[in-house]
Design a protein around this motif. Structure first.
Motif, PDB file in Angstrom:
ATOM      1  N   GLU A 118     -13.292   6.603  44.653  1.00 55.93           N
ATOM      2  CA  GLU A 118     -14.541   6.993  45.303  1.00 55.93           C
ATOM      3  C   GLU A 118     -14.763   8.485  45.121  1.00 55.93           C
ATOM      4  OE1 GLU A 118     -16.778   6.975  49.655  1.00 55.93           O
ATOM      5  OE2 GLU A 118     -14.634   7.367  49.510  1.00 55.93           O
ATOM      6  N   PHE A 119     -15.910   8.839  44.549  1.00 54.52           N
ATOM      7  CA  PHE A 119     -16.345  10.223  44.434  1.00 54.52           C
ATOM      8  C   PHE A 119     -17.385  10.439  45.528  1.00 54.52           C
ATOM      9  CE2 PHE A 119     -14.558   9.051  40.473  1.00 54.52           C
ATOM     10  CZ  PHE A 119     -14.106  10.185  39.839  1.00 54.52           C
ATOM     11  N   GLU A 120     -17.057  11.307  46.489  1.00 59.90           N
ATOM     12  CA  GLU A 120     -17.912  11.474  47.662  1.00 59.90           C
ATOM     13  C   GLU A 120     -18.644  12.812  47.591  1.00 59.90           C
ATOM     14  OE1 GLU A 120     -17.667  10.096  52.258  1.00 59.90           O
ATOM     15  OE2 GLU A 120     -15.950  11.218  51.504  1.00 59.90           O
ATOM     16  N   PHE A 121     -19.966  12.749  47.633  1.00 60.78           N
ATOM     17  CA  PHE A 121     -20.816  13.925  47.576  1.00 60.78           C
ATOM     18  C   PHE A 121     -21.513  14.114  48.921  1.00 60.78           C
ATOM     19  CE2 PHE A 121     -20.485  12.411  43.247  1.00 60.78           C
ATOM     20  CZ  PHE A 121     -20.378  13.570  42.485  1.00 60.78           C
ATOM     21  N   LYS A 122     -21.869  15.378  49.197  1.00 60.88           N
ATOM     22  CA  LYS A 122     -22.686  15.662  50.374  1.00 60.88           C
ATOM     23  C   LYS A 122     -23.867  16.533  49.942  1.00 60.88           C
ATOM     24  CE  LYS A 122     -22.594  17.173  55.197  1.00 60.88           C
ATOM     25  NZ  LYS A 122     -21.789  17.787  56.286  1.00 60.88           N
ATOM     26  N   ARG A 123     -25.044  16.166  50.436  1.00 62.51           N
ATOM     27  CA  ARG A 123     -26.264  16.910  50.131  1.00 62.51           C
ATOM     28  C   ARG A 123     -26.508  17.921  51.242  1.00 62.51           C
ATOM     29  NH1 ARG A 123     -31.494  16.473  51.838  1.00 62.51           N
ATOM     30  NH2 ARG A 123     -33.130  17.138  50.381  1.00 62.51           N
ATOM     31  N   ASP A 124     -26.628  19.189  50.888  1.00 66.50           N
ATOM     32  CA  ASP A 124     -26.911  20.231  51.857  1.00 66.50           C
ATOM     33  C   ASP A 124     -28.362  20.086  52.323  1.00 66.50           C
ATOM     34  OD1 ASP A 124     -27.837  22.965  52.805  1.00 66.50           O
ATOM     35  OD2 ASP A 124     -25.701  23.362  52.514  1.00 66.50           O
ATOM     36  N   VAL A 125     -28.560  19.936  53.632  1.00 68.27           N
ATOM     37  CA  VAL A 125     -29.905  19.647  54.142  1.00 68.27           C
ATOM     38  C   VAL A 125     -30.848  20.839  54.016  1.00 68.27           C
ATOM     39  CG1 VAL A 125     -29.168  17.849  55.743  1.00 68.27           C
ATOM     40  CG2 VAL A 125     -29.183  20.237  56.502  1.00 68.27           C
ATOM     41  N   GLU A 126     -30.295  22.039  53.834  1.00 64.40           N
ATOM     42  CA  GLU A 126     -31.155  23.213  53.719  1.00 64.40           C
ATOM     43  C   GLU A 126     -31.535  23.516  52.273  1.00 64.40           C
ATOM     44  OE1 GLU A 126     -29.942  26.659  55.856  1.00 64.40           O
ATOM     45  OE2 GLU A 126     -29.442  25.547  57.683  1.00 64.40           O
ATOM     46  N   THR A 127     -30.625  23.284  51.343  1.00 66.93           N
ATOM     47  CA  THR A 127     -30.898  23.620  49.950  1.00 66.93           C
ATOM     48  C   THR A 127     -31.180  22.405  49.079  1.00 66.93           C
ATOM     49  OG1 THR A 127     -28.573  23.483  49.258  1.00 66.93           O
ATOM     50  CG2 THR A 127     -29.337  25.587  50.182  1.00 66.93           C
ATOM     51  N   GLY A 128     -30.777  21.197  49.539  1.00 65.21           N
ATOM     52  CA  GLY A 128     -30.923  19.993  48.734  1.00 65.21           C
ATOM     53  C   GLY A 128     -29.880  19.865  47.650  1.00 65.21           C
ATOM     54  N   GLU A 129     -28.947  20.802  47.581  1.00 64.77           N
ATOM     55  CA  GLU A 129     -27.917  20.794  46.551  1.00 64.77           C
ATOM     56  C   GLU A 129     -26.810  19.807  46.914  1.00 64.77           C
ATOM     57  OE1 GLU A 129     -25.046  24.048  44.200  1.00 64.77           O
ATOM     58  OE2 GLU A 129     -26.312  24.661  45.901  1.00 64.77           O
ATOM     59  N   TYR A 130     -26.273  19.121  45.906  1.00 65.29           N
ATOM     60  CA  TYR A 130     -25.186  18.169  46.103  1.00 65.29           C
ATOM     61  C   TYR A 130     -23.849  18.835  45.784  1.00 65.29           C
ATOM     62  CZ  TYR A 130     -28.625  14.379  46.300  1.00 65.29           C
ATOM     63  OH  TYR A 130     -29.675  13.562  46.646  1.00 65.29           O
ATOM     64  N   PHE A 131     -22.869  18.638  46.665  1.00 58.59           N
ATOM     65  CA  PHE A 131     -21.519  19.145  46.452  1.00 58.59           C
ATOM     66  C   PHE A 131     -20.541  17.972  46.440  1.00 58.59           C
ATOM     67  CE2 PHE A 131     -23.744  22.780  48.135  1.00 58.59           C
ATOM     68  CZ  PHE A 131     -23.207  23.861  47.439  1.00 58.59           C
ATOM     69  N   LEU A 132     -19.558  18.046  45.559  1.00 52.22           N
ATOM     70  CA  LEU A 132     -18.488  17.063  45.536  1.00 52.22           C
ATOM     71  C   LEU A 132     -17.477  17.431  46.617  1.00 52.22           C
ATOM     72  CD1 LEU A 132     -17.065  14.644  44.193  1.00 52.22           C
ATOM     73  CD2 LEU A 132     -15.977  16.279  42.640  1.00 52.22           C
ATOM     74  N   ILE A 133     -17.362  16.582  47.620  1.00 53.40           N
ATOM     75  CA  ILE A 133     -16.492  16.881  48.756  1.00 53.40           C
ATOM     76  C   ILE A 133     -15.048  16.470  48.474  1.00 53.40           C
ATOM     77  CG2 ILE A 133     -16.073  16.435  51.197  1.00 53.40           C
ATOM     78  CD1 ILE A 133     -18.562  18.133  50.569  1.00 53.40           C
ATOM     79  N   GLU A 134     -14.867  15.273  47.915  1.00 55.25           N
ATOM     80  CA  GLU A 134     -13.520  14.813  47.613  1.00 55.25           C
ATOM     81  C   GLU A 134     -13.577  13.603  46.697  1.00 55.25           C
ATOM     82  OE1 GLU A 134     -11.495  13.642  51.153  1.00 55.25           O
ATOM     83  OE2 GLU A 134     -13.018  12.202  51.760  1.00 55.25           O
ATOM     84  N   VAL A 135     -12.433  13.311  46.095  1.00 53.51           N
ATOM     85  CA  VAL A 135     -12.264  12.094  45.304  1.00 53.51           C
ATOM     86  C   VAL A 135     -11.115  11.318  45.914  1.00 53.51           C
ATOM     87  CG1 VAL A 135     -11.835  11.099  43.034  1.00 53.51           C
ATOM     88  CG2 VAL A 135     -13.060  13.286  43.231  1.00 53.51           C
ATOM     89  N   ASN A 136     -11.380  10.085  46.334  1.00 57.31           N
ATOM     90  CA  ASN A 136     -10.340   9.238  46.907  1.00 57.31           C
ATOM     91  C   ASN A 136      -9.755   8.354  45.816  1.00 57.31           C
ATOM     92  OD1 ASN A 136     -10.537  10.029  49.706  1.00 57.31           O
ATOM     93  ND2 ASN A 136     -12.523   9.016  49.742  1.00 57.31           N
ATOM     94  N   PRO A 137      -8.459   8.477  45.526  1.00 55.57           N
ATOM     95  CA  PRO A 137      -7.847   7.750  44.407  1.00 55.57           C
ATOM     96  C   PRO A 137      -7.459   6.320  44.758  1.00 55.57           C
ATOM     97  CG  PRO A 137      -6.208   9.158  45.411  1.00 55.57           C
ATOM     98  CD  PRO A 137      -7.494   9.413  46.159  1.00 55.57           C
ATOM     99  N   ARG A 138      -8.420   5.589  45.318  1.00 55.98           N
ATOM    100  CA  ARG A 138      -8.208   4.189  45.746  1.00 55.98           C
ATOM    101  C   ARG A 138      -9.543   3.669  46.259  1.00 55.98           C
ATOM    102  NH1 ARG A 138     -10.037   5.661  50.856  1.00 55.98           N
ATOM    103  NH2 ARG A 138      -8.935   7.516  51.561  1.00 55.98           N
ATOM    104  N   SER A 139      -9.570   2.448  46.726  1.00 52.92           N
ATOM    105  CA  SER A 139     -10.796   1.895  47.283  1.00 52.92           C
ATOM    106  C   SER A 139     -11.145   2.630  48.581  1.00 52.92           C
ATOM    107  CB  SER A 139     -10.635   0.398  47.543  1.00 52.92           C
ATOM    108  OG  SER A 139      -9.598   0.177  48.473  1.00 52.92           O
ATOM    109  N   TRP A 140     -12.395   2.492  49.013  1.00 52.65           N
ATOM    110  CA  TRP A 140     -12.845   3.195  50.212  1.00 52.65           C
ATOM    111  C   TRP A 140     -13.287   2.188  51.262  1.00 52.65           C
ATOM    112  CZ3 TRP A 140     -15.460   2.347  45.812  1.00 52.65           C
ATOM    113  CH2 TRP A 140     -16.770   1.865  45.890  1.00 52.65           C
ATOM    114  N   SER A 141     -13.644   2.682  52.459  1.00 53.12           N
ATOM    115  CA  SER A 141     -13.779   1.801  53.622  1.00 53.12           C
ATOM    116  C   SER A 141     -14.863   0.744  53.470  1.00 53.12           C
ATOM    117  CB  SER A 141     -14.051   2.631  54.882  1.00 53.12           C
ATOM    118  OG  SER A 141     -15.279   3.334  54.778  1.00 53.12           O
ATOM    119  N   TRP A 142     -15.956   1.048  52.751  1.00 54.74           N
ATOM    120  CA  TRP A 142     -17.049   0.074  52.659  1.00 54.74           C
ATOM    121  C   TRP A 142     -17.232  -0.462  51.246  1.00 54.74           C
ATOM    122  CZ3 TRP A 142     -22.182   2.129  51.044  1.00 54.74           C
ATOM    123  CH2 TRP A 142     -22.187   3.496  50.832  1.00 54.74           C
ATOM    124  N   ILE A 143     -16.135  -0.594  50.528  1.00 57.11           N
ATOM    125  CA  ILE A 143     -16.172  -1.189  49.185  1.00 57.11           C
ATOM    126  C   ILE A 143     -16.661  -2.631  49.237  1.00 57.11           C
ATOM    127  CG2 ILE A 143     -13.781  -2.005  49.204  1.00 57.11           C
ATOM    128  CD1 ILE A 143     -13.625  -1.208  46.229  1.00 57.11           C
TER     129      ILE A 143
END
Length: 430
Positions: free
Chosen positions: A293-318
């Motif tokens: 899972e590659f998890e991104f977060k969108r900054d609500v002020e700039t609209g820019e996307y940042f990569l927060i983390e990569v989970n090296p396995r399945s994730w909670s809502w797969i």
């Protein structure tokens, strides 16, 4: 046709059900009776917890290998279980399809500071980060910043009795393992109180450092990407040695707690093309293998996307992925077993047409628990239903063909409601 799924919370349950319905013999491995172990599609096997006994866990896998007529696929659903398999990938590969990336890659991805440096060197858009003993280096331009525990697995450097292993297990694992020393207990309390702490100013950060100076090295401080949990986007993949074969995109609709919490409602949703291209490029750079899972977060002020983390396995809502036409659990199994040859698949259903919900938790959150910190997230019963109503609704706790997990989930939510109610009463009496 056998698969072994490790750490069988709702993440593992969805994988068990997907593979079991396709005729795969699934074994649910866990150190205690979790919800996935109750599924009719799995045979439960109690095993050592690699968080505190990695050697014992690997020995267990090797001991039972001769019981299977075929070469089973291993599918971990939790960081420290994935790390244990990765650390012994070559040894286990004689008996199993290991289903995880190599140890160097897994260790890199679960160390937030090390991964931040790796990504920055390659111009991937990650927040700048500093270790707890480097806080003097945080520039004014970085604020607001957030502090959180650095190591998510608890099994760094093959130290099976490491302090971090014990800490993580007590916080997020099954609670087993040796008792803590006074020093270890101090770290437990610090990390449990600060899974994510946001600081607007340097003075606030300095107060945090002074309060936790004895354990500050266990934290990493990152630039804070502004926004609530509904600004979190997931790009989930199945990759074979760097080649992405299946890809899902979605957005977290609600988490609990609402600012940083685990997903309670998620939906299929497209993301900008450059994020998909980035995930494919990063998977190739890493030589990534397995579900991730590659998890991104969108900054609500700039609209820019940042990569927060990569989970090296399945994730909670797969569990949402089969309903979007890209069943990552099935792809991970069938591709490694050479059961089918897959062309590249990507989810392309309309935004919001498929929704996943952990209803037994999200409903009480929306009706009541959000009131404590974010009352604007509170909903009436009708508003709650409207927020999850979609063409296809996947409810984590409900399956007509698998009723025991529903009963288990009912007990869990009942226990939570009783505990939360008692806590509220005690707070009012204090």
């Amino acid at each position: 046709m056998t698969a072994l799924v490790f750490n069988c919370a709702f993440n593992g349950l969805s994988i068990i059900q997907e593979l079991g319905r396709r005729g795969i013999d699934v074994y649910a491995l866990d150190s205690f009776r979790n919800v996935g172990t109750t599924s009719r599609y799995a045979t439960y096997r109690s095993c050592p917890n690699p968080t505190t006994d990695e050697a014992g866990f690997v020995e267990y896998l090797l001991d039972i290998a001769d019981e299977f007529d075929d070469k089973p696929v291993l599918i971990p659903t939790n960081d420290h279980w994935a790390a244990a398999v990765a650390h012994h990938r070559e040894e286990l590969a004689e008996h199993y399809h290991t289903g995880v990336a190599d140890a160097e890659t897994v260790d890199l991805l679960i160390d937030k500071d090390a991964f931040g440096e790796w990504a920055t060197e390659r111009d991937y858009p990650v927040p700048r980060s500093w270790m707890g003993d480097e806080l003097d280096d945080v520039p004014e331009s970085a604020f607001p910043v957030a502090a959180k525990p650095n190591d998510a697995t608890g099994v760094p450097d093959m130290m099976f009795d490491s302090t971090v292993a014990l800490l993580y297990n007590r916080l997020f694992g099954d609670g087993s393992g040796p008792e803590f020393s006074a020093e270890e207990q101090a770290v437990v309390e610090a990390l449990s109180e600060n899974r994510l702490e946001v600081f607007e100013t340097r003075d606030e950060l300095e107060r945090f450092r002074q309060e936790y100076e004895d354990v500050i090295e266990h934290f990493v401080v990152q630039e804070y990407v502004r926004g609530m949990s509904d600004q979190m986007y997931t790009v989930g993949v199945y990759a074979n040695e760097g080649e992405v074969k299946g890809l899902f995109t979605g957005r977290k609709v609600r988490g609990y707690p609402p600012d940083i919490g685990d997903c309670k409602v998620g939906q299929a949703q497209s993301v900008p093309d450059h994020l998909v291209a980035m995930v494919k490029s990063m998977s190739e750079d890493l030589g990534y293998h397995g579900i991730g899972e590659f998890e991104f977060k969108r900054d609500v002020e700039t609209g820019e996307y940042f990569l927060i983390e990569v989970n090296p396995r399945s994730w909670s809502w797969i569990g949402i992925t089969p309903a979007t036409g890209v069943s990552l659990p099935w792809m991970a199994y069938a591709d490694q077993k050479n059961t089918y040859t897959f062309d590249y698949q990507e989810s392309s259903v309309p935004d919001g047409s498929v929704t996943w919900v952990k209803a037994f938790e999200d409903l009480p959150n929306s009706l009541y628990f959000y009131r404590r910190s974010h009352p604007e997230w509170t909903k009436s019963l009708g508003e709650w239903w409207a927020s999850i109503d979609s063409d296809t609704l996947v409810v984590a706790e409900l399956a007509k063909d698998d009723p025991l997990p529903t009963a288990y989930a009912t007990v869990l939510v009942g226990r939570r409601l009783v505990n939360e109610t008692l806590d509220g009463v005690l707070e009012r009496l204090a």
